[in-house]
Design an enzyme around this catalytic site. Structure first.
Site, PDB file in Angstrom:
ATOM      1  N   PRO B 203       0.654  -1.301  -0.004  1.00 20.54           N
ATOM      2  CA  PRO B 203      -0.098  -0.009  -0.075  1.00 20.54           C
ATOM      3  C   PRO B 203       0.730   1.220  -0.125  1.00 20.54           C
ATOM      4  O   PRO B 203       1.773   1.580   0.516  1.00 20.54           O
ATOM      5  CB  PRO B 203      -0.881  -0.059   1.238  1.00 20.54           C
ATOM      6  CG  PRO B 203      -0.628  -1.396   1.772  1.00 20.54           C
ATOM      7  CD  PRO B 203       0.873  -1.978   1.265  1.00 20.54           C
ATOM      8  N   TYR B 204       0.440   2.381  -0.739  1.00 15.39           N
ATOM      9  CA  TYR B 204       1.125   3.396  -0.777  1.00 15.39           C
ATOM     10  C   TYR B 204       0.038   4.528  -0.592  1.00 15.39           C
ATOM     11  O   TYR B 204      -0.967   4.619  -1.309  1.00 15.39           O
ATOM     12  CB  TYR B 204       1.784   3.705  -2.233  1.00 15.39           C
ATOM     13  CG  TYR B 204       2.640   4.984  -2.480  1.00 15.39           C
ATOM     14  CD1 TYR B 204       3.967   4.740  -2.168  1.00 15.39           C
ATOM     15  CD2 TYR B 204       2.123   6.069  -2.947  1.00 15.39           C
ATOM     16  CE1 TYR B 204       4.722   5.961  -2.308  1.00 15.39           C
ATOM     17  CE2 TYR B 204       2.873   7.095  -3.207  1.00 15.39           C
ATOM     18  CZ  TYR B 204       4.038   7.019  -3.048  1.00 15.39           C
ATOM     19  OH  TYR B 204       4.958   8.103  -3.188  1.00 15.39           O
ATOM     20  N   SER B 277       0.954  13.730   3.235  1.00 15.76           N
ATOM     21  CA  SER B 277       0.810  12.324   4.079  1.00 15.76           C
ATOM     22  C   SER B 277      -0.645  12.324   3.955  1.00 15.76           C
ATOM     23  O   SER B 277      -1.578  13.053   3.942  1.00 15.76           O
ATOM     24  CB  SER B 277       1.360  12.385   5.491  1.00 15.76           C
ATOM     25  OG  SER B 277       0.796  13.403   6.139  1.00 15.76           O
ATOM     26  N   ARG B 286       0.303   5.164  13.340  1.00 16.85           N
ATOM     27  CA  ARG B 286       0.185   5.860  14.441  1.00 16.85           C
ATOM     28  C   ARG B 286       0.918   7.072  14.601  1.00 16.85           C
ATOM     29  O   ARG B 286       1.424   7.341  15.393  1.00 16.85           O
ATOM     30  CB  ARG B 286       0.764   4.854  15.791  1.00 16.85           C
ATOM     31  CG  ARG B 286       0.048   3.610  15.737  1.00 16.85           C
ATOM     32  CD  ARG B 286       0.526   2.982  17.123  1.00 16.85           C
ATOM     33  NE  ARG B 286       0.258   3.517  18.188  1.00 16.85           N
ATOM     34  CZ  ARG B 286      -0.782   3.283  19.093  1.00 16.85           C
ATOM     35  NH1 ARG B 286      -1.516   2.434  18.552  1.00 16.85           N
ATOM     36  NH2 ARG B 286      -1.161   3.860  20.106  1.00 16.85           N
ATOM     37  N   SER B 288       1.050  11.350  14.827  1.00 15.61           N
ATOM     38  CA  SER B 288       0.745  12.062  16.020  1.00 15.61           C
ATOM     39  C   SER B 288       0.558  13.699  15.271  1.00 15.61           C
ATOM     40  O   SER B 288       1.574  13.935  14.365  1.00 15.61           O
ATOM     41  CB  SER B 288       1.964  12.201  16.938  1.00 15.61           C
ATOM     42  OG  SER B 288       1.929  13.318  17.721  1.00 15.61           O
ATOM     43  N   GLU B 337       1.306  -0.625   9.708  1.00 18.76           N
ATOM     44  CA  GLU B 337       2.447  -0.247   8.662  1.00 18.76           C
ATOM     45  C   GLU B 337       2.233  -1.218   7.336  1.00 18.76           C
ATOM     46  O   GLU B 337       3.234  -1.501   6.776  1.00 18.76           O
ATOM     47  CB  GLU B 337       3.809  -0.376   9.161  1.00 18.76           C
ATOM     48  CG  GLU B 337       4.070   0.354  10.489  1.00 18.76           C
ATOM     49  CD  GLU B 337       5.348   0.490  10.969  1.00 18.76           C
ATOM     50  OE1 GLU B 337       6.368  -0.092  10.022  1.00 18.76           O
ATOM     51  OE2 GLU B 337       5.428   1.260  11.938  1.00 18.76           O
ATOM     52  N   GLY B 341      -2.898  -5.398   5.657  1.00 15.65           N
ATOM     53  CA  GLY B 341      -4.072  -5.006   4.403  1.00 15.65           C
ATOM     54  C   GLY B 341      -4.046  -3.606   4.056  1.00 15.65           C
ATOM     55  O   GLY B 341      -3.167  -2.675   4.603  1.00 15.65           O
ATOM     56  N   VAL B 342      -5.301  -3.105   4.006  1.00 20.25           N
ATOM     57  CA  VAL B 342      -5.448  -1.659   3.147  1.00 20.25           C
ATOM     58  C   VAL B 342      -6.428  -1.150   3.921  1.00 20.25           C
ATOM     59  O   VAL B 342      -7.460  -1.428   4.005  1.00 20.25           O
ATOM     60  CB  VAL B 342      -5.645  -1.518   1.767  1.00 20.25           C
ATOM     61  CG1 VAL B 342      -5.403  -0.024   1.277  1.00 20.25           C
ATOM     62  CG2 VAL B 342      -4.617  -2.285   0.909  1.00 20.25           C
ATOM     63  N   TYR B 548      12.688  15.276  19.222  1.00 18.87           N
ATOM     64  CA  TYR B 548      13.024  14.925  17.972  1.00 18.87           C
ATOM     65  C   TYR B 548      14.389  15.339  17.734  1.00 18.87           C
ATOM     66  O   TYR B 548      14.789  16.298  18.451  1.00 18.87           O
ATOM     67  CB  TYR B 548      12.008  15.949  17.424  1.00 18.87           C
ATOM     68  CG  TYR B 548      11.462  15.716  15.894  1.00 18.87           C
ATOM     69  CD1 TYR B 548      10.355  14.931  15.812  1.00 18.87           C
ATOM     70  CD2 TYR B 548      12.408  15.907  14.749  1.00 18.87           C
ATOM     71  CE1 TYR B 548      10.028  14.549  14.386  1.00 18.87           C
ATOM     72  CE2 TYR B 548      11.985  15.494  13.722  1.00 18.87           C
ATOM     73  CZ  TYR B 548      10.555  14.877  13.407  1.00 18.87           C
ATOM     74  OH  TYR B 548      10.176  14.503  12.087  1.00 18.87           O
TER      75      TYR B 548
END
Lengths: 662, 628
Positions: B203-204, B277, B286, B288, B337, B341-342, B548
């Site tokens: 999946p993309y 995204s 997941r 944030s 991830e 599946g999609v 970060y």
């Protein structure tokens, strides 16, 4: 410029140079009053001693422990906190530059009288200088004399390095005035036998950790725990070691540098006390008056002293692949937690490594060699034979990689004679014959007293041999294993391991490295031509027999003492005993056996070795330790001891599989 | 079926909201944008180009970050400039960028390391197609392509090694074809066919992965099909009573916000990658959002998820706000991830657009004080929509991106501010650090909230430092990825990575230890210049924070810079883990961090996930090999 020049001028070929030299040329006062501006650890915010204490008392960790102690004892929290505050007051240092200067001034005077030279390795000092701003530094000297830490602080002051805070034993503190001077020179005081005192442990560990964490000053402590009465390295104590490592393990600092420091004395100030303590004459309580009386010490010649600063060890480097720091992720760092087996193993490994590195950095005095030779000839030797044997030994230990304080140009006889004269309290040379000096006085009233006098002389001499023991121990264990009558070729390593196990309280072996130790022992023997290794077999060469004999003889007193204690324990009636009862019992039974000629070595009377046998037996299951209130009691397992004794005597193969070879 | 709001008040709010969003994210209006619609799935054969209008490589870089028209460069005078019209910085001159760039990295504008100008398609291995699959797919009418550019574009995310190779003109294993389902049912068909013909599906979504998640496993022997969800980009309905929206998972973040804004709503989910995204990607990793303090992270936002797996479709039967029906199946999907599946459709919580938004910033004398302040704010549970703390290096970095000031007056004011902070307040310019703030809500509450936060900050020595600094801080987030492309023109490579870590001293200690580890590892690995190693705290929680890291260095003199980079990043991650940090806060595991999964979740935990995978996808159709 002049200073630079003079330093180069007096530097020694082996990289050591004398710090007293300059003190003899320039004013001690201006040395003491010089500008002192050391570069501190980079992360360290300036922090006073009282701020440090407050940080400790207010830490989450301490508040937690105070609450726990309060809940357990039923005392109100405030009372416990006050108690903690009082304990901290008693413990804490109060480093002040003025006192460092005062101390610097007086030490210059004292050292110049006591020592011909104080030699330090400049390279090591440079490395230390570079390490200090990078990470918190832990100075880890060996401990042979009271003046160890004075010397170190003195060197740090002289070289413009931050004055360390020093973990010292509480007896020092109780000396009036001196205690306070030490405190202001950076010493903090730790009670002996803390036992289960939770509050004290918490305070001490938080105090040490805070100093390391904030980089307040380099921390100095003796990993051996106490001053070695035998001048032999002591197995490390792990409590303090764990405390200083914890800030790294918990990620509070990026890294910590451990600096092993080897201090070697030609002659130890306390030498006469040593032997008496080992024979059971109690050590005089440390008092200021006692110290002043010791002034007569100042009249005597103590030769040179070597201080070798080892390569700083990165704790991060040591921990890599050994400790998984993830284990600290699941418990708040501020709460007390029992260290894991893995951590304890690591702490022990590091501590042993440091002691081993201290040993490697030692500079042997020719006198240690002479003492070794003399102990193998208890009835005395002709001076010529002594000189010859000492020269032979010199070659051997240099081949084993030891550093000797013996410059090449000086003729051997001169070196030996000057050593003999410096140690006139131990040996005398009359009419070309060298013998041990026994305590003067009326001729002994009883045979027992005679034995003790003789033993005192032997033990004093043995202490100086002990300074060189770490050089011999690995090849000597291999030699003992080879020559053990029942040991087959395949079993040599197994027997070596067995011997290491038996003597691991006596000599320093890093846990889990017996293969390397064995390799080192074998390669030393090969290099000096004592053995040949072909087809996985070790053969003693014709010309090596002497060396092998010498090496096994070095271990002989220890083996004799261990066997002696084993026999004593297996003959005793079967009932629990305390350590004190054990020492008294062993001493009287040893005395008997020496008088009857059953035991030859006077070293068997050393309470140090006797205690080591007991700890060794506890470790190997020959003796069980029973907790009974405050005191511990011991119970003997005679079969196990018997088996160990037989194995040690070479009566049985080290393991029971039958070898068909040969 | 609820639909678009029509009140003029709402329109007004929506427009205001749009302006606000444009504040940190100015972009061109796209020609052909999806609208809110509850359409049936269109079927029927179409030719490719018509069918795939937004071939992203047409407006986006094929070998770098973001829009093709937006990039940093140094002009002839050596001044930094940012091209295009999409961002606040676009078209502006950045006079201090060069000095900062050369000073920080030891880089030199004379030493260039340009990329290959265009993709050499002959360097790409021809597709290995599963003919039977292709035949049957054709009959469904679902568009697909095995055009080289389409394939290469979907063969990578944005990890350093991926972009570095592309700039070098090197391409590894690519998907053999790309397929564009238009709706949930299309996906069901594709997955069925893939299972039937044993084809590997990857999946993309938006392609912004930084965990090697999109990399095709080189050992994969089956034909690999990239399942591009970009055409599933509609809002299917908005439920104004329950404040939820049902959205197709391929929608891109900024489109979702824009469309909802038109109706007077927002999700408030704004991950730094939201320009590119996709919703499905957020669920699968997941994600944030910057404003999670008000709106929550993706797991707090989803009410319902529909996912197509080889075993069938998984979804819940109702949209109750909370259920006690065994372990929440959503949590098998969140963070999966693309291995199970999609994700095709998601119901999300929505909120009315806030009335008022205000940026802010606080200067602290040092990082410790800043962290202490953030901790206190978290403790009092009064965090604004966003609160971030940059360390000193990043603060200086932010200053390097200050545009040329228009008037003497502003520059005078700047000088005065600097004087006040450094001389009058005694802040050391080499230690001070800045927190950026974003408040949202109704005006009065925002102003109250603002006062509360500034009062707390004052207790930790913090000084309010203006809205402008705050806004610039957030802008930095969006342009920093473009900066990496600039660096790569001049021998500088770098990347960011993140973690989450408990409060107390871990935050401070972890930041210091990781930064120091990076510096030391670089030295050990032979990097000739001191690296940039900087961090910021980007999210606060009750029990910890998200940290970060940015890490970049000048690689001149290194024969294999990417390998060195990877070794250092690996060491930094080890250091994070040893200091109590997590494997990832929101980037995910992908293939990059797989090796630590077992230690992270225990072997039993890993076994649990594996057994779910085995049940849902026994033949490993979703074979991207992420995570497990």
């Amino acid at each position: 410029m002049e200073e630079l020049y003079s330093r180069r001028y007096i530097s020694y070929p082996d990289g050591f140079w004398d710090i007293l030299e300059e003190r003899r040329r320039t004013s001690d006062l201006s040395h003491a009053l010089r500008t002192f501006n050391p570069q501190p650890y980079k992360g360290a915010p300036p922090c006073s001693s009282s701020e440090l204490n407050r940080a400790v008392l207010e830490s989450q960790f301490l508040r937690h422990v105070v609450k726990e102690v309060s809940a357990e004892s039923g005392e109100p929290v405030e009372v416990v906190r006050d108690e903690a505050s009082g304990l901290l007051e008693e413990m804490s240092q109060n480093l002040q530059l003025t006192f460092i200067r005062l101390l610097g001034f007086s030490l210059s005077k004292v050292f110049k009288r006591l020592f011909q030279k104080i030699l330090i390795n400049e390279e090591g000092l440079n490395r230390l200088q570079q390490a200090i701003p990078e990470h918190p530094v832990i100075l880890m000297p060996n401990h042979r004399s009271y003046i160890d830490f004075l010397v170190l602080s003195y060197i740090m002051f002289t070289y413009d390095l931050p004055i360390p805070v020093i973990a010292a034993g509480i007896p020092l503190m109780s000396m009036k005035l001196i205690g306070e001077i030490f405190r202001r020179s950076g010493a903090f005081f730790i009670r002996r036998a803390i036992g289960d005192d939770k509050l004290y442990w918490a305070l001490l560990s938080e105090y040490v950790r805070t100093i390391v964490r904030i980089g307040f000053a380099p921390v100095e402590f003796f990993v051996e725990g106490l001053r070695s009465r035998t001048l032999k390295s002591l197995p490390p104590k792990l409590g303090m070691m764990h405390m200083v490592l914890e800030p790294f393990l918990k990620g509070e600092v990026y890294d910590i540098s451990l600096v092993p420091i080897s201090i070697s004395y030609d002659r130890v100030l306390e030498e006469s006390l040593l032997a008496h303590e080992l024979l059971g004459v109690p050590k005089p309580k440390e008092t200021t008056r006692g110290l002043l009386k010791a002034r007569k010490i100042l009249e005597d010649d103590y030769g040179s002293m070597h201080v070798c600063f080892g390569e700083p060890l990165s704790v991060r480097g040591l921990a890599k692949g050994t400790v998984n720091r993830w284990q600290y992720n699941l418990v708040p760092r501020d709460l007390p937690a029992k260290p894991s087996e893995e951590t304890l193993g690591f702490v022990s490994g590091v501590a042993h490594l440091v002691v081993r590195l201290q040993e490697k950095g030692m500079v042997l005095s020719p006198w240690s060699l002479i003492a070794t030779v003399l102990l193998q000839n208890p009835l005395g030797m002709d001076l010529d034979a002594l000189i010859q044997r000492t020269c032979w030994l010199r070659e051997l230990v240099e081949g084993f990689g030891a550093v000797l304080h013996w410059t090449g140009q000086v003729p051997a006889c001169e070196v030996v004679l000057s050593s003999l004269s410096r140690h006139h309290s131990v040996v005398r040379c009359e009419k070309g014959r060298v013998t041990l000096v026994e305590e003067a006085g009326a001729s002994p009233a009883t045979p027992e007293e005679g034995v003790f006098r003789r033993a005192a002389a032997v033990l004093m001499c043995a202490s100086y041999r002990n300074q060189a023991l770490h050089v011999f121990v690995r090849p000597a264990l291999v030699a003992t294993a080879i020559t053990s009558p029942t040991v087959t070729d395949e079993d040599i390593f197994a027997h070596f391991q067995f011997l290491q196990d038996v003597f691991s309280n006596e000599f320093i072996f890093i846990p889990g490295t017996s293969h390397q130790d064995f390799e080192e022992g074998c390669s030393s023997l090969r290099k000096c031509g004592a053995v040949q290794v072909c087809d996985q077999q070790i053969r003693v060469t014709e010309e090596g027999k002497d060396t092998i004999f010498f090496l096994t003889a070095v271990l002989e007193p220890f083996i004799q003492t261990y066997q002696m204690v084993f026999r004593h324990l297996t003959n005793e009636p079967d009932q629990p005993f305390t350590e004190r009862q054990y020492i008294t019992g062993v001493r009287s039974s040893t005395l008997k056996r020496i008088l009857s000629g059953d035991v030859q070595s006077f070293e068997a009377l050393s309470s140090d070795v006797q205690k080591n046998v007991l700890s060794g037996l506890v470790r190997m299951g020959g003796v069980t330790k029973l907790k009974k209130g405050v005191r511990s009691e011991f119970r003997v397992d005679k079969t196990t001891i018997g088996r160990i004794a037989d194995k040690l005597a070479g009566k049985m193969p080290p393991h029971l599989t039958i070898q068909s070879r040969l | 079926m609820a639909s678009i709001g029509d009140g003029s008040e709402r329109q007004r709010i929506a427009q205001q909201r749009l302006r606000v969003l444009a504040g940190h994210l100015r972009r061109l209006g796209a020609e052909e944008r999806p609208g809110v619609a509850a359409q049936e799935c269109r079927a029927g054969p179409r030719t490719r180009r018509e069918n795939v209008p937004a071939a992203p490589q047409d407006i986006m870089k094929w070998n770098g970050w973001g829009y093709a028209d937006s990039k940093f460069f140094f002009n002839k005078k050596g001044q930094g400039e940012f091209t295009g019209k999409r961002y606040r910085l676009s078209g502006l001159i950045l006079p201090s960028l060069k000095d900062w760039f050369e000073g920080t990295f030891g880089a030199n504008l004379q030493h260039k390391s340009p990329a290959v100008p265009s993709l050499n398609t002959s360097a790409v291995a021809p597709p290995s197609l599963n003919e039977a699959f292709v035949e049957e797919l054709k009959s469904t009418g679902i568009p697909f392509s095995h055009d080289t550019e389409d394939r290469v574009f979907r063969a990578h995310g944005h990890c350093l090694h991926e972009i570095f190779s592309l700039r070098d003109g090197r391409v590894g294993r690519c998907p053999d074809m790309v397929v564009w389902p238009n709706c949930h049912n299309d996906v069901v068909k594709i997955v069925e066919l893939a299972c039937k013909h044993s084809v590997c599906l990857i999946p993309y979504g938006g392609g912004t992965s930084v965990s090697s998640a999109l990399e095709c496993p080189p050992e994969e022997t089956r034909s690999i099909v990239s399942l591009d969800t970009s055409q599933m980009n509609r809002i299917l309905w908005i439920d104004e009573k329950n404040l939820t929206a049902h959205v197709e998972a391929g929608i891109i973040g900024q489109d979702l916000e824009r469309l909802l804004n038109e109706s007077g709503y927002c999700t408030g989910h704004e991950p730094d990658s939201m320009e590119f995204s996709s919703l499905g990607g957020w669920v699968a990793t997941r994600a944030s959002g910057m404003k999670k303090n008000i709106y929550g992270n993706i797991e707090d936002l989803v009410v319902h998820i529909k996912m197509v797996t080889p075993r069938g479709v998984i979804e819940k039967s109702c949209q109750g706000p909370r259920m006690s029906t065994g372990p929440d199946i959503h949590h098998f999907i969140l963070g999966s991830e693309g291995t199970l599946g999609v994700v095709t459709e998601v119901t999300l919580k929505i909120r009315p657009i806030p009335e008022y938004q205000k940026y802010g910033s606080v200067v602290f004398p040092n990082f410790q004080q800043g962290v202490a302040c953030l901790r206190e704010v978290a403790k009092q549970r009064c965090a604004p929509a966003s609160i971030r703390l940059m360390d000193n290096e990043q603060f200086q970095f932010g200053h390097a991106l200050k545009p040329q000031v228009s008037s003497i007056f502003t520059s005078f004011l700047d000088g005065l501010k600097k004087f006040y902070i450094t001389k009058f307040k005694g802040f050391d310019p080499h230690h001070l650090c800045v927190a950026t703030l974003l408040f949202e809500g109704d005006r009065e509450k925002v102003l109250q909230h603002e006062k509360l936060v500034y009062d707390i900050a004052a207790k930790f020595g913090g000084l309010a430092a203006g809205e402008d600094n705050g806004q610039r801080g957030y802008m930095l987030t969006f342009v920093i990825a473009y900066l990496r492309d600039l660096g790569m023109e001049y021998y500088v490579i770098g990347e960011s990575f993140e973690t989450s870590v408990p409060w107390d001293r871990w935050v401070l200690d972890l930041c210091r230890n990781v930064k120091e580890r990076i510096v030391r590892e670089c030295k050990e690995k032979g990097v000739q210049f001191p690296p940039l190693s900087t961090c910021r705290v980007t999210q606060t929680y009750d029990a910890g924070a998200c940290v970060y890291f940015y890490f970049a260095f000048n690689y001149r003199g290194l024969s294999d810079p990417v390998h060195v980079y990877e070794q250092v990043e690996h060491a930094a991650r080890e250091e994070i883990l040893a200091n109590g940090g997590s494997l990832s806060h929101h980037h995910g595991v992908g293939k990059l961090r797989k090796e630590w999964m077992q230690e992270t979740i225990s072997s039993v935990g890993l076994g649990m996930l594996k057994s779910v995978k085995d049940y849902l996808d026994p033949n490993n159709i979703f074979g991207n090999r992420n995570l497990l």
